[in-house]
Write an enzyme that holds these catalytic residues in place. Sequence first.
Site, mmCIF file in Angstrom:
data_model
loop_
_atom_site.group_PDB
_atom_site.id
_atom_site.type_symbol
_atom_site.label_atom_id
_atom_site.label_comp_id
_atom_site.label_asym_id
_atom_site.label_seq_id
_atom_site.Cartn_x
_atom_site.Cartn_y
_atom_site.Cartn_z
ATOM 1 N N ASN A 104 0.835 -1.209 0.000
ATOM 2 C CA ASN A 104 0.000 0.000 0.000
ATOM 3 C C ASN A 104 0.865 1.253 0.000
ATOM 4 O OD1 ASN A 104 -2.085 -1.751 0.125
ATOM 5 N ND2 ASN A 104 -2.535 -1.428 2.290
ATOM 6 N N HIS A 121 5.816 -0.392 -2.724
ATOM 7 C CA HIS A 121 5.323 0.361 -3.877
ATOM 8 C C HIS A 121 5.388 1.873 -3.668
ATOM 9 C CE1 HIS A 121 2.850 -3.409 -5.241
ATOM 10 N NE2 HIS A 121 4.136 -3.555 -5.396
ATOM 11 N N GLY A 190 -4.982 -9.241 3.271
ATOM 12 C CA GLY A 190 -5.636 -8.310 2.346
ATOM 13 C C GLY A 190 -4.933 -8.158 1.021
ATOM 14 N N SER A 192 -4.370 -10.088 -2.876
ATOM 15 C CA SER A 192 -4.913 -11.132 -3.738
ATOM 16 C C SER A 192 -3.853 -12.161 -4.119
ATOM 17 C CB SER A 192 -5.507 -10.495 -4.992
ATOM 18 O OG SER A 192 -4.539 -9.662 -5.586
#
Length: 247
Positions: A104, A121, A190, A192
């Site tokens: 995040n 990121h 959380g 994928s």
Amino acid sequence: MVGQIPKELVEELRKAKKIGVLTGAGISAESKIPTFRDAMTGLWASFSPEELATPEAFARNPKMVWDWYAFRRDMCAKALPNPGHLALAELEKRYEQFTLTTQNVDGLHQRAGSQRVFELHGSIARVKCTDTGRLLEGEIPECDEPPPLHPETGGLLRPDVVWFGEMLPAEVLQESAKAARNADVYFTIGTSALVYPAAALPVEAQRAGATVVEINPTETPFSLLATFSLRGKAGEILPALLAALDD
Ligand code: NAD
């Protein structure tokens, strides 16, 4: 089971010395920050993330990409950490070695009090010069036709996030992989488990012998490999896990 938490997991966590965590957009969903797929609504419904979160998109239409990030930067600044973020910050205090790697860019782990956070990121709060990579210190300058320019380098400013097709920060990735290999218990929360190289971290932890815990309301490609797959919201399961540890 202690509430929703398996007794065996509570025992593993009581024995553990080293904890590793990987989080994805799902942990911030309860702070009302949409995941990428959900973010493509309203103003941005006709775009895909690949049309906005790439260097090519910025080169093609810097104003549109800047505006999309400005909209999300504002949303992240207004959002508050949720019980999932807060529980992870509390868990960190209980272990000598605790490494949290996040995909995040919203800064909510740090705002919840997490100390050792690796941002794979980048961060939406920071902006940098497109030409030199130099970070902007201080406020983002106002301008009539965004993006504004870096006051020292004169280059166009862009968000300090990793776009599709760009390299992840090498040191952050190295430290995150080391933490995954060393962990006694590793959490994947959380996410994928589709976006590499982040998705490889829980696999590395599992191969190195860690107990791996997945927290997600839906099944992911990693679910079958996880030692414990806890189905539910991070903001509910993580506080329940803390309560079970205190029981
Ligand atoms: P993702 O691939 O990490 O998928 C989100 C996952 O969260 C899904 O598996 C979903 O089932 C799960 N989830 C939803 N609600 C949850 C909850 N309450 N508790 C636990 N899990 C929950 O994320 P994405 O949206 O595909 O984004 C890909 C990348 O885009 C991210 O890794 C990130 O770099 C960037 N992104 C960041 C943010 C942010 O900073 N908050 C938001 C959107 C996108």
